[in-house]
Design a protein around this motif. Structure first.
Motif: not given
Lengths: 442, 251
Positions: B161-189
């Motif tokens: 929503i905020l549409e930043p220019k520089l996104c810093i993802l700090d250990e975004t994958d920690s604590g995610l199961d594989i389904d959540a990881l896919k959804i989050v990754s698709e969101g980032v992509n």
């Protein structure tokens, strides 16, 4: 021995006796004489009394507040009143303790429901059976000096009675307005909800910009299986002194909820005491906001007298500048009150290094099969939360305001009566810096 | 986009970062990998403006401006977004309120008017669907009572929503199961674009299976000890970090 501050009220009692209601009611005159005697014996509370150790009332040594006479002039404008009188409720208005028929809105009350000024009720035989044993029925004149003072001095108040099985369709508001400088206003309210009835009540305490002493005692009798919610909104003038006591008797299976918003006055003390019978439930919520040099004391006592009672307490305080907040909560579980389930929580947020919170939860348990818990916190805003909000574009000051507001708003959001919710929200927002808190989004 | 030169950072007297050099151009995705205690989180914190760190030497320039001089909220309004490793719960502040406050702060910062209420809701609800979130989340308090996966998804929602220019993802994958990881990754992509850059700080390679980096840097003992393409991550996965640390120690 009377303290210096109470003796003036004892010496001058004869001068004001003509102001008081129920002068031809023999039993009441007896009670008033008794109350005066208690005041003579005990005086106003002192900090050596355990229940008053955090609240010093010696200001009353320096200032005598003359009992308020009935105000002749209508100093209250419609616009001013609109800010406090709820539109979707019946309301009874007391000005300086005296009933004002012209400001009250009591048309179309449901059949059988009584909402009448106490002075009138004492003169009318039809209310005698309801009133019998109720004044000083939920509180003893020995409770403290202010209860005795009030018992001797109350000029008016209200009697509310809901007959059995009746659910009152709209809330009832008792609006206390103080208008006169350096006066003492004593009121007594008696609330009786018969079995299986339901009642939502609001007590609002407000005053014009002047210094006065407001002492209000409310006695509530919740019948078997009845359900009473009482919201107290104390937004007295910032020079006022407020002592308010709510004393409740809950019959078997009765439910009582008290939401206590202590926002006004320079010195305020509020007592909420309730006795629980078999399987009755109570919920006591409170929010106290102190700024400048406000001193706000909250005292609760829950007596679990019989088995299977449930009590829940959550009091939250926000204290800024040099303000001081007090929470003393006492839960007593009698030997007979097995299976009692009680929780007590007090959370304080200090916004300045000069602000102070004193908190003292007390559990006294004489039964052996109960579930009782209490928790207390005194803290500052969480730096992690502030940084999180900053990283989401919110500047530090707004972040602090947002978090402060959010802390307090938990209590405001419990109020489900729309007009009352908005009134309280408005009062909370005017007392704290809300720069950046966009009201329209809330 | 971002130019880090010889950056030294201490916590108290303890040096954590000891001379970081990093150039990030628009549209690039950089992965910062490294063992625990290598300084990865410090790097993301110092870029987003968390207090408690002292810069002893070096600089970080973002779009030609001194990043380290800006308070955190100004960095955020200028387009720097940190997706937290541990998103903070904010009881009493609703998600939708915070999103609106944040978006309007950005708009104000750029001299624009406040967002129209209807446009805002349309925007937000679209992004909520994209991240397969329940609309109810919008009206709940920020992160309060959210599961680990829900919190991370919420971070990506804010980013979308905020549409930043520089996104810093700090250990975004920690604590995610594989389904959540896919959804989050698709969101980032879905947010990848030629003018938006990403810095992904991660311990494990598995996030990089879903978000393919242009560059991989290995951080050890406060320095970047090796840089390479996406294939470096696979090598690390296979060999672990110790060979790099050993190589550095013997060098």
């Amino acid at each position: 021995m009377a303290t210096a501050n109470s003796s003036a009220y004892i010496e001058r009692y004869a001068d004001v006796a003509s102001l008081l209601c129920g002068q031809n009611v023999t039993w009441l005159q007896q009670q008033r004489a008794d109350a005066l005697l208690r005041l003579t014996e005990h005086g106003f509370p002192a900090i050596r009394d355990e229940d008053w150790r955090y609240t010093n009332v010696s200001v009353l040594d320096k200032q005598y507040f003359a009992p308020a006479q009935k105000s002749a002039s209508a100093v209250i404008t419609a616009d001013w009143l609109k800010a406090y009188q709820l539109v979707d409720a019946w309301s009874l208005v007391l000005v300086d303790g005296y009933f004002s028929a012209e400001l009250s809105m009591l048309v179309d009350l449901p059949e059988g429901v009584t909402v009448v000024s106490l002075a009138e009720a004492l003169q009318d035989a039809q209310y005698a059976t309801v009133l019998e044993g109720k004044i000083n029925g939920a509180v003893s004149q020995d409770e403290n000096g202010f209860v005795a003072f009030n018992g001797a001095y109350f000029v008016g108040g209200v009697l509310i009675h809901v007959p059995a099985k009746l659910q009152v369709s709209k809330p009832i508001q008792v609006l206390h307005i103080a208008t006169q400088e350096l006066t003492a206003i004593n009121t007594r309210s008696v609330i009786v909800a018969d079995e299986l009835s339901e009642l939502q009540l609001i007590e609002t305490f407000v005053g014009l910009e002047c210094a006065y002493l407001s002492v209000a005692v409310t006695e509530v009798f919740v019948g078997q299986n009845a359900n009473v919610t009482l919201h107290k909104v104390q937004v007295e003038s910032e020079k006022a002194i407020h002592f308010g006591g709510t004393y409740v008797k809950q019959a078997r299976d009765a439910r009582f909820r008290h939401d206590n918003f202590a926002l006004g006055a320079v010195l305020a003390r509020s007592d909420v005491h309730t006795d629980l019978d078999h399987a009755s439930e109570c919920e006591l919520n409170g929010l106290y906001l102190g700024v400048k040099r406000q001193h706000i004391d909250n005292h609760t006592r829950i007596n679990h007298l019989k088995p299977h009672g449930i009590s829940r307490q959550l009091y939250k305080g926000v204290l800024d500048d040099r303000a001081r907040g007090v929470f003393q909560g006492r839960v007593v579980v009698a030997e007979d009150a097995q299976k009692t389930d009680s929780q007590m929580n007090n959370r304080n947020l200090l916004l300045s290094s000069d602000a102070e919170a004193d908190t003292k939860p007390q559990l006294e348990i004489y039964a052996d099969d109960v579930k009782c818990a209490h928790g207390v916190t005194v803290g500052q805003l969480d730096e992690k939360s502030i940084f999180y909000l900053q990283s989401r574009c919110v500047d530090e000051e707004t972040a602090r305001n947002m978090l402060t507001f959010a802390f307090a708003n938990e209590m405001v959001d419990k109020v489900k009566i729309k007009s009352l919710h908005d009134l309280i929200l408005g009062q909370v927002l005017t007392r704290f810096p809300q720069e950046g808190i966009n009201k329209e989004w809330l | 986009m971002l130019s880090i030169k010889n950056l030294h950072v201490s916590v108290g007297d303890k040096p954590i970062l000891k001379g970081i050099n990093l150039e990030i151009k628009p549209g690039e995705i950089h992965a910062i990998m490294g063992p625990n205690g290598s300084g990865k989180s410090t790097l993301s914190h110092i870029l987003s403006g968390k207090s408690g760190y002292t810069v002893t030497e070096g600089s970080a320039t973002y779009q030609g401006k001194d990043l380290l001089e800006m308070p955190p909220e100004i960095r955020a309004r200028e387009g720097v977004f940190l997706a937290f490793q541990y998103p903070v719960e904010i009881p009493g502040v609703s998600n939708v309120y915070l999103l609106k406050a944040a978006l309007n702060s950005i708009r104000k910062h750029h001299g624009q008017s406040e967002v129209d209420a209807m446009d805002f809701l349309t925007l937000v609800k679209g992004k909520v669907r994209l991240l397969e979130m329940d609309e109810k989340f919008l009206y709940r308090a920020v992160n309060e009572g959210f599961s680990g996966g829900e919190k991370k998804r919420n971070e990506i929602l804010q980013m979308a929503i905020l549409e930043p220019k520089l996104c810093i993802l700090d250990e975004t994958d920690s604590g995610l199961d594989i389904d959540a990881l896919k959804i989050v990754s698709e969101g980032v992509n879905s947010l990848r674009s030629p003018d938006r850059s990403f810095v992904m700080v991660t311990h494990y390679q598995r996030l990089l299976d879903y978000i393919k980096p242009d560059f991989v840097h290995v951080l050890a003992n406060g320095q970047i000890v090796k840089s390479g393409g996406a294939e470096l991550a696979l090598e690390l996965e296979e060999k672990g970090y110790s060979w790099l640390e050993d190589a550095e120690a013997s060098a």
